[in-house]
Write a protein that holds these residues in place. Structure first.
Motif, mmCIF file in Angstrom:
data_model
loop_
_atom_site.group_PDB
_atom_site.id
_atom_site.type_symbol
_atom_site.label_atom_id
_atom_site.label_comp_id
_atom_site.label_asym_id
_atom_site.label_seq_id
_atom_site.Cartn_x
_atom_site.Cartn_y
_atom_site.Cartn_z
ATOM 1 N N UNK A 37 15.523 3.260 -0.247
ATOM 2 C CA UNK A 37 14.110 2.906 -0.142
ATOM 3 C C UNK A 37 13.819 1.604 -0.883
ATOM 4 N N UNK A 38 13.046 0.738 -0.235
ATOM 5 C CA UNK A 38 12.610 -0.529 -0.828
ATOM 6 C C UNK A 38 11.098 -0.593 -0.698
ATOM 7 N N UNK A 39 10.440 -0.088 -1.726
ATOM 8 C CA UNK A 39 8.985 0.061 -1.657
ATOM 9 C C UNK A 39 8.207 -0.968 -2.464
ATOM 10 N N UNK A 97 2.971 19.509 -2.122
ATOM 11 C CA UNK A 97 2.799 18.860 -3.422
ATOM 12 C C UNK A 97 2.710 17.355 -3.208
ATOM 13 N N UNK A 98 1.679 16.760 -3.770
ATOM 14 C CA UNK A 98 1.521 15.303 -3.725
ATOM 15 C C UNK A 98 2.174 14.717 -4.969
ATOM 16 N N UNK A 99 3.150 13.845 -4.750
ATOM 17 C CA UNK A 99 3.945 13.287 -5.836
ATOM 18 C C UNK A 99 3.632 11.803 -5.992
ATOM 19 N N UNK A 100 3.262 11.404 -7.189
ATOM 20 C CA UNK A 100 3.077 9.987 -7.531
ATOM 21 C C UNK A 100 4.253 9.585 -8.400
ATOM 22 N N UNK A 101 4.940 8.515 -8.008
ATOM 23 C CA UNK A 101 6.170 8.140 -8.694
ATOM 24 C C UNK A 101 6.292 6.631 -8.821
ATOM 25 N N UNK A 102 7.147 6.218 -9.739
ATOM 26 C CA UNK A 102 7.419 4.799 -9.974
ATOM 27 C C UNK A 102 8.761 4.467 -9.338
ATOM 28 N N UNK A 103 8.791 3.731 -8.215
ATOM 29 C CA UNK A 103 10.055 3.448 -7.529
ATOM 30 C C UNK A 103 11.015 2.582 -8.339
ATOM 31 N N UNK A 104 10.527 2.007 -9.428
ATOM 32 C CA UNK A 104 11.421 1.261 -10.311
ATOM 33 C C UNK A 104 12.287 2.205 -11.133
ATOM 34 N N UNK A 105 11.881 3.479 -11.199
ATOM 35 C CA UNK A 105 12.618 4.489 -11.967
ATOM 36 C C UNK A 105 13.309 5.477 -11.037
#
Length: 224
Positions: A37-39, A97-105
């Protein structure tokens, strides 16, 4: 009359994240993604339906890079987005489940790998673990074109991997409205570690995350 029928059906529901355990779920090491993934920078959001939302939320809440995991109901109507109705299977919602995440991690493809390794059995339709009904169907619900492309490539990778001995039936669903569940469902595993369902069905999922992907595991519980 319709309201009475709805309430009666809800009262008779046999599964509602509280069914007696039948057997322990299997833990698999899902294949690594070929399409990474490249977000781009900034927090991203995705939705995962994987059966009872208690365990889905618990696993993602223990992942590094996840900022929040909120249990709720995907699809259906606002008026019926209530646990007693959704858990009966008479609405058009799925527990999610709604997941909020940091794609840098942690990348979206890594979330997918963990999801199919320790959360959801992709060979099951309209059920997960001891819970049966369309409200417990597993599905990927991407919220961007990049997530959809990664999810599609990952499902193809899974089907070709030979890891599972039954056909992969989990698919991708279009994003609809997400309704947060009642307050008592949020952080349920953290608040109720000795609950029978949590100990039997969901604690092993978190343990599987720690064992299979220690670099992604976080001991502390990130609350929604």
């Amino acid at each position: 009359m319709r309201l009475k029928l709805l309430l009666a059906a809800a009262a008779l529901a046999a599964s509602a994240c509280q069914s007696p355990a039948i057997a322990a779920e299997s833990i698999y090491r899902a294949p690594a993604a070929e399409r990474v993934a490249k977000e781009g920078p900034g927090l991203k959001t995705a939705i995962f339906a994987g059966g009872c939302f208690w365990g889905v939320e618990a696993v993602f809440s223990h992942m590094k890079g996840v900022k929040s995991a909120v249990a709720g109901y995907h699809g259906g109507t606002k008026g019926q987005a209530k646990y007693d109705l959704v858990s009966s299977g008479i609405t058009d919602h799925v527990e999610a489940v709604k997941v909020v995440y940091d794609p840098a991690v942690v990348r979206y493809d890594q979330l997918l790998r963990v999801f199919f390794s320790v959360v959801a059995d992709p060979t099951l339709k309209n059920r997960q673990g001891p819970d049966v009904g369309p409200q417990y169907n597993a599905a990927l619900i991407p919220l961007s074109a990049e997530q959809r492309a990664v999810a599609s490539a990952y499902l193809a990778k899974m089907k070709a991997s030979g890891v599972w001995d039954r056909p992969i039936v989990t698919g991708i669903e279009a994003a609809k409205t997400f309704y947060p569940a009642e307050a008592y469902h949020q952080d349920f595993a953290k608040k109720n570690p000795n609950h029978g369902y949590i100990k039997r069905w969901d604690a092993p999922k978190v343990a599987g995350l720690k064992k299979l992907y220690p670099s992604l595991y976080r001991a502390s519980f990130q609350t929604g």
